[in-house]
Design a protein around this motif. Structure first.
Motif, PDB file in Angstrom:
ATOM      1  N   SER A  87     -15.926  38.807 -35.191  1.00 56.19           N
ATOM      2  CA  SER A  87     -17.291  39.286 -34.990  1.00 56.19           C
ATOM      3  C   SER A  87     -18.109  38.227 -34.271  1.00 56.19           C
ATOM      4  N   GLY A  88     -18.926  38.682 -33.327  1.00 55.20           N
ATOM      5  CA  GLY A  88     -19.777  37.756 -32.598  1.00 55.20           C
ATOM      6  C   GLY A  88     -21.233  37.825 -33.005  1.00 55.20           C
ATOM      7  N   THR A  89     -21.591  38.831 -33.798  1.00 54.58           N
ATOM      8  CA  THR A  89     -22.995  38.935 -34.221  1.00 54.58           C
ATOM      9  C   THR A  89     -23.054  39.106 -35.736  1.00 54.58           C
ATOM     10  N   ALA A  90     -23.189  40.342 -36.189  1.00 55.17           N
ATOM     11  CA  ALA A  90     -23.343  40.619 -37.615  1.00 55.17           C
ATOM     12  C   ALA A  90     -22.171  41.483 -38.076  1.00 55.17           C
ATOM     13  N   PRO A  91     -21.277  40.961 -38.914  1.00 55.40           N
ATOM     14  CA  PRO A  91     -20.073  41.722 -39.284  1.00 55.40           C
ATOM     15  C   PRO A  91     -20.342  42.954 -40.123  1.00 55.40           C
ATOM     16  N   GLY A  92     -21.458  42.976 -40.849  1.00 59.20           N
ATOM     17  CA  GLY A  92     -21.782  44.175 -41.619  1.00 59.20           C
ATOM     18  C   GLY A  92     -20.656  44.581 -42.543  1.00 59.20           C
ATOM     19  N   ARG A  93     -20.128  45.786 -42.326  1.00 65.77           N
ATOM     20  CA  ARG A  93     -19.116  46.357 -43.216  1.00 65.77           C
ATOM     21  C   ARG A  93     -17.735  46.440 -42.575  1.00 65.77           C
ATOM     22  N   VAL A  94     -17.463  45.650 -41.549  1.00 64.56           N
ATOM     23  CA  VAL A  94     -16.202  45.801 -40.823  1.00 64.56           C
ATOM     24  C   VAL A  94     -14.994  45.598 -41.730  1.00 64.56           C
ATOM     25  N   LEU A  95     -14.997  44.567 -42.558  1.00 58.13           N
ATOM     26  CA  LEU A  95     -13.870  44.339 -43.458  1.00 58.13           C
ATOM     27  C   LEU A  95     -13.799  45.427 -44.530  1.00 58.13           C
ATOM     28  N   TYR A  96     -14.941  45.818 -45.021  1.00 54.12           N
ATOM     29  CA  TYR A  96     -14.988  46.855 -46.049  1.00 54.12           C
ATOM     30  C   TYR A  96     -14.451  48.174 -45.520  1.00 54.12           C
ATOM     31  N   ASP A  97     -14.745  48.505 -44.272  1.00 56.57           N
ATOM     32  CA  ASP A  97     -14.210  49.729 -43.671  1.00 56.57           C
ATOM     33  C   ASP A  97     -12.683  49.719 -43.693  1.00 56.57           C
ATOM     34  N   LEU A  98     -12.101  48.598 -43.264  1.00 51.69           N
ATOM     35  CA  LEU A  98     -10.641  48.502 -43.223  1.00 51.69           C
ATOM     36  C   LEU A  98     -10.056  48.568 -44.628  1.00 51.69           C
ATOM     37  N   TYR A  99     -10.685  47.835 -45.541  1.00 57.72           N
ATOM     38  CA  TYR A  99     -10.228  47.845 -46.937  1.00 57.72           C
ATOM     39  C   TYR A  99     -10.287  49.247 -47.532  1.00 57.72           C
ATOM     40  N   THR A 100     -11.412  49.929 -47.333  1.00 56.96           N
ATOM     41  CA  THR A 100     -11.608  51.246 -47.943  1.00 56.96           C
ATOM     42  C   THR A 100     -10.566  52.245 -47.457  1.00 56.96           C
ATOM     43  N   LEU A 101     -10.282  52.239 -46.157  1.00 57.16           N
ATOM     44  CA  LEU A 101      -9.325  53.187 -45.611  1.00 57.16           C
ATOM     45  C   LEU A 101      -7.913  52.910 -46.112  1.00 57.16           C
ATOM     46  N   LEU A 102      -7.552  51.639 -46.240  1.00 59.80           N
ATOM     47  CA  LEU A 102      -6.244  51.317 -46.811  1.00 59.80           C
ATOM     48  C   LEU A 102      -6.208  51.670 -48.299  1.00 59.80           C
ATOM     49  N   ASN A 103      -7.317  51.448 -48.967  1.00 60.37           N
ATOM     50  CA  ASN A 103      -7.391  51.749 -50.390  1.00 60.37           C
ATOM     51  C   ASN A 103      -7.224  53.244 -50.659  1.00 60.37           C
ATOM     52  N   THR A 104      -7.742  54.069 -49.762  1.00 59.81           N
ATOM     53  CA  THR A 104      -7.582  55.517 -49.936  1.00 59.81           C
ATOM     54  C   THR A 104      -6.123  55.928 -49.799  1.00 59.81           C
ATOM     55  N   LYS A 105      -5.306  55.087 -49.176  1.00 55.45           N
ATOM     56  CA  LYS A 105      -3.867  55.346 -49.071  1.00 55.45           C
ATOM     57  C   LYS A 105      -3.093  54.701 -50.221  1.00 55.45           C
TER      58      LYS A 105
END
Length: 269
Positions: A87-105
């Motif tokens: 990330s070059g600015t504000a990461p926000g929820r980028v890691l959480y997005d990846l985690y959540t989608l893997l978690n749903t699997k």
């Protein structure tokens, strides 16, 4: 131990972080591959003993191509996995997005890592921030995180890897989490200008057609940007002929309103 690191990258920052981690896994004797999202298959995710998923940060969230890939995976019950991003600015929820989608699997996501990278978004108020990142320190931190993953896996520990970012597993409900929430692809298409092609510069090499991460460009007979554009501006940044341009007059003010250095300094860590 078979490790597959699947990454989406626009300018190479995320790929370089993936390769830095892969060096550590190979030194540990693990069978490790780094795989671009453009060439990856579902089987690459299924067959790994440890799955790494990485992406850049778009509008404080994970970009559509990597999210769509994860949504289309089959169940991964108890699959050990970790996520990483640049990330070059504000990461926000980028890691959480990846985690959540893997978690749903039903994958067992054990860690999350974030590195900084130079901003290549062509909006004048953003382009060039964090020059020369990721740098040696960023790569060192990536290798240290990978070493923690090796220790974690070899020890048989449960729980999360030491050094993981807390925002991997839980939203902070901060300013940039809100920005990510409202920045859908449809909203970005409305707010951000569409790339325009200069026919005099285009030699119909088809580079943009191949590189568009959502397969939204087709030759007819010159490249035409379709209606599914996610405003990633890969075509603008990468065209060998510099045939694409963007009118940033109004949109640059919109981007600056959300991602000025003051706000990213306050809320974007």
């Amino acid at each position: 131990m078979k490790v597959n690191l699947i990454y989406f990258t626009q300018t190479g920052n995320t790929r370089r972080i993936a390769r830095a981690m892969a060096e550590v896994f190979r030194e540990a004797g693990w069978d490790t591959r780094t795989l671009s999202l453009k060439k990856v298959t579902v089987q690459d995710a299924v067959e790994a003993d440890l799955l790494g998923v990485g992406s850049p940060c778009f509008s404080s969230q994970a970009p559509a191509p990597i999210k769509n890939f994860l949504r289309n995976l089959p169940p991964l019950p108890d699959k050990k996995a970790f996520v990483f991003a640049t990330s070059g600015t504000a990461p926000g929820r980028v890691l959480y997005d990846l985690y959540t989608l893997l978690n749903t699997k039903n994958a067992d996501v054990v860690g999350g890592f974030l590195a900084r990278g130079m901003v290549h978004h062509p909006a004048p108020c953003l382009y060039g921030r964090l020059p020369d990142r990721p740098n040696d320190e960023d790569f060192l931190q990536a290798r240290q995180f990978a070493a923690e993953l090796v220790r974690h896996m070899n020890s048989g520990f449960t729980g999360k890897v030491a050094g993981s970012r807390a925002d991997t597993f839980k939203l902070r409900y901060g300013f940039y989490d809100f920005v990510a929430l409202i920045s859908s692809d449809a909203v970005l298409r409305w707010l951000m200008p569409k790339p325009k092609l200069n026919l005099k510069r285009c030699n119909q090499c088809r580079w943009c057609e191949f590189e568009c991460p959502v397969h939204n460009i087709a030759l007819d007979p010159y490249p035409t940007v379709g209606t599914a554009c996610i405003r990633c501006y890969r075509c603008v940044n990468g065209c060998p002929q510099k045939a694409y341009s963007v009118n940033w007059k109004l949109a640059n003010l919109v981007v600056y309103a959300f991602y000025n250095k003051t706000f990213t300094g306050w809320f974007g860590t």
